[in-house]
Write a protein that holds these residues in place. Sequence first.
Motif, PDB file in Angstrom:
ATOM      1  N   VAL A  61     -30.349  -5.597 -19.975  1.00  0.00           N
ATOM      2  CA  VAL A  61     -30.715  -6.121 -18.649  1.00  0.00           C
ATOM      3  C   VAL A  61     -29.703  -5.655 -17.605  1.00  0.00           C
ATOM      4  O   VAL A  61     -30.082  -5.234 -16.502  1.00  0.00           O
ATOM      5  CB  VAL A  61     -30.836  -7.662 -18.678  1.00  0.00           C
ATOM      6  CG1 VAL A  61     -30.939  -8.238 -17.280  1.00  0.00           C
ATOM      7  CG2 VAL A  61     -32.033  -8.077 -19.518  1.00  0.00           C
ATOM      8  N   TYR A  62     -28.415  -5.695 -17.945  1.00  0.00           N
ATOM      9  CA  TYR A  62     -27.389  -5.185 -17.028  1.00  0.00           C
ATOM     10  C   TYR A  62     -27.644  -3.711 -16.723  1.00  0.00           C
ATOM     11  O   TYR A  62     -27.558  -3.289 -15.558  1.00  0.00           O
ATOM     12  CB  TYR A  62     -25.983  -5.368 -17.614  1.00  0.00           C
ATOM     13  CG  TYR A  62     -24.941  -4.623 -16.817  1.00  0.00           C
ATOM     14  CD1 TYR A  62     -24.469  -5.143 -15.616  1.00  0.00           C
ATOM     15  CD2 TYR A  62     -24.459  -3.382 -17.231  1.00  0.00           C
ATOM     16  CE1 TYR A  62     -23.539  -4.448 -14.855  1.00  0.00           C
ATOM     17  CE2 TYR A  62     -23.532  -2.684 -16.483  1.00  0.00           C
ATOM     18  CZ  TYR A  62     -23.075  -3.228 -15.290  1.00  0.00           C
ATOM     19  OH  TYR A  62     -22.158  -2.524 -14.544  1.00  0.00           O
ATOM     20  N   THR A  63     -27.946  -2.918 -17.745  1.00  0.00           N
ATOM     21  CA  THR A  63     -28.206  -1.495 -17.556  1.00  0.00           C
ATOM     22  C   THR A  63     -29.413  -1.283 -16.651  1.00  0.00           C
ATOM     23  O   THR A  63     -29.409  -0.384 -15.801  1.00  0.00           O
ATOM     24  CB  THR A  63     -28.428  -0.793 -18.910  1.00  0.00           C
ATOM     25  OG1 THR A  63     -27.283  -1.006 -19.732  1.00  0.00           O
ATOM     26  CG2 THR A  63     -28.653   0.694 -18.747  1.00  0.00           C
ATOM     27  N   PHE A  64     -30.437  -2.107 -16.811  1.00  0.00           N
ATOM     28  CA  PHE A  64     -31.627  -2.003 -15.965  1.00  0.00           C
ATOM     29  C   PHE A  64     -31.256  -2.200 -14.493  1.00  0.00           C
ATOM     30  O   PHE A  64     -31.614  -1.382 -13.639  1.00  0.00           O
ATOM     31  CB  PHE A  64     -32.670  -3.036 -16.397  1.00  0.00           C
ATOM     32  CG  PHE A  64     -33.865  -3.095 -15.498  1.00  0.00           C
ATOM     33  CD1 PHE A  64     -34.865  -2.140 -15.585  1.00  0.00           C
ATOM     34  CD2 PHE A  64     -33.998  -4.110 -14.562  1.00  0.00           C
ATOM     35  CE1 PHE A  64     -35.968  -2.183 -14.748  1.00  0.00           C
ATOM     36  CE2 PHE A  64     -35.094  -4.168 -13.722  1.00  0.00           C
ATOM     37  CZ  PHE A  64     -36.087  -3.203 -13.813  1.00  0.00           C
ATOM     38  N   PHE A  65     -30.528  -3.275 -14.192  1.00  0.00           N
ATOM     39  CA  PHE A  65     -30.166  -3.547 -12.804  1.00  0.00           C
ATOM     40  C   PHE A  65     -29.149  -2.532 -12.276  1.00  0.00           C
ATOM     41  O   PHE A  65     -29.193  -2.147 -11.107  1.00  0.00           O
ATOM     42  CB  PHE A  65     -29.654  -4.976 -12.637  1.00  0.00           C
ATOM     43  CG  PHE A  65     -30.755  -5.990 -12.714  1.00  0.00           C
ATOM     44  CD1 PHE A  65     -31.752  -6.036 -11.754  1.00  0.00           C
ATOM     45  CD2 PHE A  65     -30.817  -6.892 -13.764  1.00  0.00           C
ATOM     46  CE1 PHE A  65     -32.783  -6.949 -11.821  1.00  0.00           C
ATOM     47  CE2 PHE A  65     -31.846  -7.815 -13.841  1.00  0.00           C
ATOM     48  CZ  PHE A  65     -32.829  -7.849 -12.867  1.00  0.00           C
ATOM     49  N   ARG A  66     -28.253  -2.081 -13.128  1.00  0.00           N
ATOM     50  CA  ARG A  66     -27.263  -1.078 -12.706  1.00  0.00           C
ATOM     51  C   ARG A  66     -27.941   0.258 -12.403  1.00  0.00           C
ATOM     52  O   ARG A  66     -27.535   0.974 -11.485  1.00  0.00           O
ATOM     53  CB  ARG A  66     -26.200  -0.918 -13.803  1.00  0.00           C
ATOM     54  CG  ARG A  66     -25.105   0.060 -13.479  1.00  0.00           C
ATOM     55  CD  ARG A  66     -24.333  -0.349 -12.228  1.00  0.00           C
ATOM     56  NE  ARG A  66     -23.278   0.571 -11.932  1.00  0.00           N
ATOM     57  CZ  ARG A  66     -23.411   1.693 -11.216  1.00  0.00           C
ATOM     58  NH1 ARG A  66     -24.582   2.043 -10.741  1.00  0.00           N
ATOM     59  NH2 ARG A  66     -22.366   2.467 -11.000  1.00  0.00           N
ATOM     60  N   THR A  67     -28.999   0.574 -13.153  1.00  0.00           N
ATOM     61  CA  THR A  67     -29.754   1.799 -12.887  1.00  0.00           C
ATOM     62  C   THR A  67     -30.447   1.722 -11.537  1.00  0.00           C
ATOM     63  O   THR A  67     -30.458   2.696 -10.778  1.00  0.00           O
ATOM     64  CB  THR A  67     -30.779   2.049 -14.009  1.00  0.00           C
ATOM     65  OG1 THR A  67     -30.081   2.146 -15.250  1.00  0.00           O
ATOM     66  CG2 THR A  67     -31.567   3.324 -13.776  1.00  0.00           C
ATOM     67  N   LYS A  68     -31.017   0.564 -11.227  1.00  0.00           N
ATOM     68  CA  LYS A  68     -31.670   0.388  -9.921  1.00  0.00           C
ATOM     69  C   LYS A  68     -30.653   0.539  -8.794  1.00  0.00           C
ATOM     70  O   LYS A  68     -30.938   1.158  -7.770  1.00  0.00           O
ATOM     71  CB  LYS A  68     -32.352  -0.980  -9.834  1.00  0.00           C
ATOM     72  CG  LYS A  68     -33.455  -1.186 -10.838  1.00  0.00           C
ATOM     73  CD  LYS A  68     -34.566  -0.183 -10.641  1.00  0.00           C
ATOM     74  CE  LYS A  68     -35.629  -0.358 -11.695  1.00  0.00           C
ATOM     75  NZ  LYS A  68     -36.541   0.765 -11.778  1.00  0.00           N
ATOM     76  N   LYS A  69     -29.475  -0.023  -8.981  1.00  0.00           N
ATOM     77  CA  LYS A  69     -28.414   0.088  -7.967  1.00  0.00           C
ATOM     78  C   LYS A  69     -27.925   1.528  -7.863  1.00  0.00           C
ATOM     79  O   LYS A  69     -27.662   2.031  -6.774  1.00  0.00           O
ATOM     80  CB  LYS A  69     -27.255  -0.834  -8.343  1.00  0.00           C
ATOM     81  CG  LYS A  69     -26.122  -0.848  -7.342  1.00  0.00           C
ATOM     82  CD  LYS A  69     -25.044  -1.819  -7.803  1.00  0.00           C
ATOM     83  CE  LYS A  69     -23.921  -1.899  -6.829  1.00  0.00           C
ATOM     84  NZ  LYS A  69     -22.977  -0.792  -6.918  1.00  0.00           N
ATOM     85  N   TRP A  82     -27.628   7.149 -15.815  1.00  0.00           N
ATOM     86  CA  TRP A  82     -27.970   5.732 -15.983  1.00  0.00           C
ATOM     87  C   TRP A  82     -29.430   5.606 -16.419  1.00  0.00           C
ATOM     88  O   TRP A  82     -29.760   4.808 -17.291  1.00  0.00           O
ATOM     89  CB  TRP A  82     -27.732   4.950 -14.693  1.00  0.00           C
ATOM     90  CG  TRP A  82     -26.328   4.480 -14.551  1.00  0.00           C
ATOM     91  CD1 TRP A  82     -25.370   5.006 -13.753  1.00  0.00           C
ATOM     92  CD2 TRP A  82     -25.708   3.395 -15.260  1.00  0.00           C
ATOM     93  NE1 TRP A  82     -24.188   4.319 -13.914  1.00  0.00           N
ATOM     94  CE2 TRP A  82     -24.362   3.326 -14.826  1.00  0.00           C
ATOM     95  CE3 TRP A  82     -26.146   2.487 -16.207  1.00  0.00           C
ATOM     96  CZ2 TRP A  82     -23.469   2.386 -15.320  1.00  0.00           C
ATOM     97  CZ3 TRP A  82     -25.254   1.545 -16.698  1.00  0.00           C
ATOM     98  CH2 TRP A  82     -23.940   1.501 -16.254  1.00  0.00           C
ATOM     99  N   GLN A  83     -30.297   6.414 -15.821  1.00  0.00           N
ATOM    100  CA  GLN A  83     -31.712   6.377 -16.184  1.00  0.00           C
ATOM    101  C   GLN A  83     -31.922   6.840 -17.623  1.00  0.00           C
ATOM    102  O   GLN A  83     -32.696   6.243 -18.375  1.00  0.00           O
ATOM    103  CB  GLN A  83     -32.529   7.259 -15.217  1.00  0.00           C
ATOM    104  CG  GLN A  83     -34.017   7.135 -15.381  1.00  0.00           C
ATOM    105  CD  GLN A  83     -34.528   5.751 -15.045  1.00  0.00           C
ATOM    106  OE1 GLN A  83     -34.257   5.213 -13.980  1.00  0.00           O
ATOM    107  NE2 GLN A  83     -35.255   5.157 -15.965  1.00  0.00           N
TER     108      GLN A  83
END
Length: 168
Positions: A61-69, A82-83
């Motif tokens: 979940v952290y990776t998902f939000f960090r990728t969006k950022k 990140w993607q």
Amino acid sequence: MIITLEASAEERRSAKAPHELFTVNTVIVHLFFSLAMIKLFNMGMNLAIGSSIALSFFIIVYTFFRTKKSKQDDPYLVYLHWQLSLNRYKLLIGAYVFYFLVNSLSLVITTDAPASMDGSNIMDSILSLLGVVPLFFAVLISVVLGSGSMFNAGRGEVDEKLSQKYPQ
């Protein structure tokens, strides 16, 4: 085909971060954390693996939000890595789903074994191991993929298909 993007040393170092997190998740959380839970706290295998999956889920979940950022804030190379790291979690998530499906079979499968043989315990053990083996192989494959991606990130490289799928 691998392409090389123009990137500074700092950008290449930042591009390695998602793969380092991915590798920490696969090695430390899945292998060492679950083993420590079993050996140090005398947890059952299913509870220890479930705990490591829950911890891994938070990292995903952290990776998902960090990728969006990263898509908005970071250089293109960093975003692509990140993607890529986020995409690599699909293998693990598939193994988690399989693990939980196989283990939930013990709720619907009944045995006619006498109480002295403890047939339900045997069935639980078989299903547990059947669910763990694909998860273990998914973790091993993920470790190899993560370390290869870390090497590519350090050189400023990405797969051409990835860059086409996620344009700048």
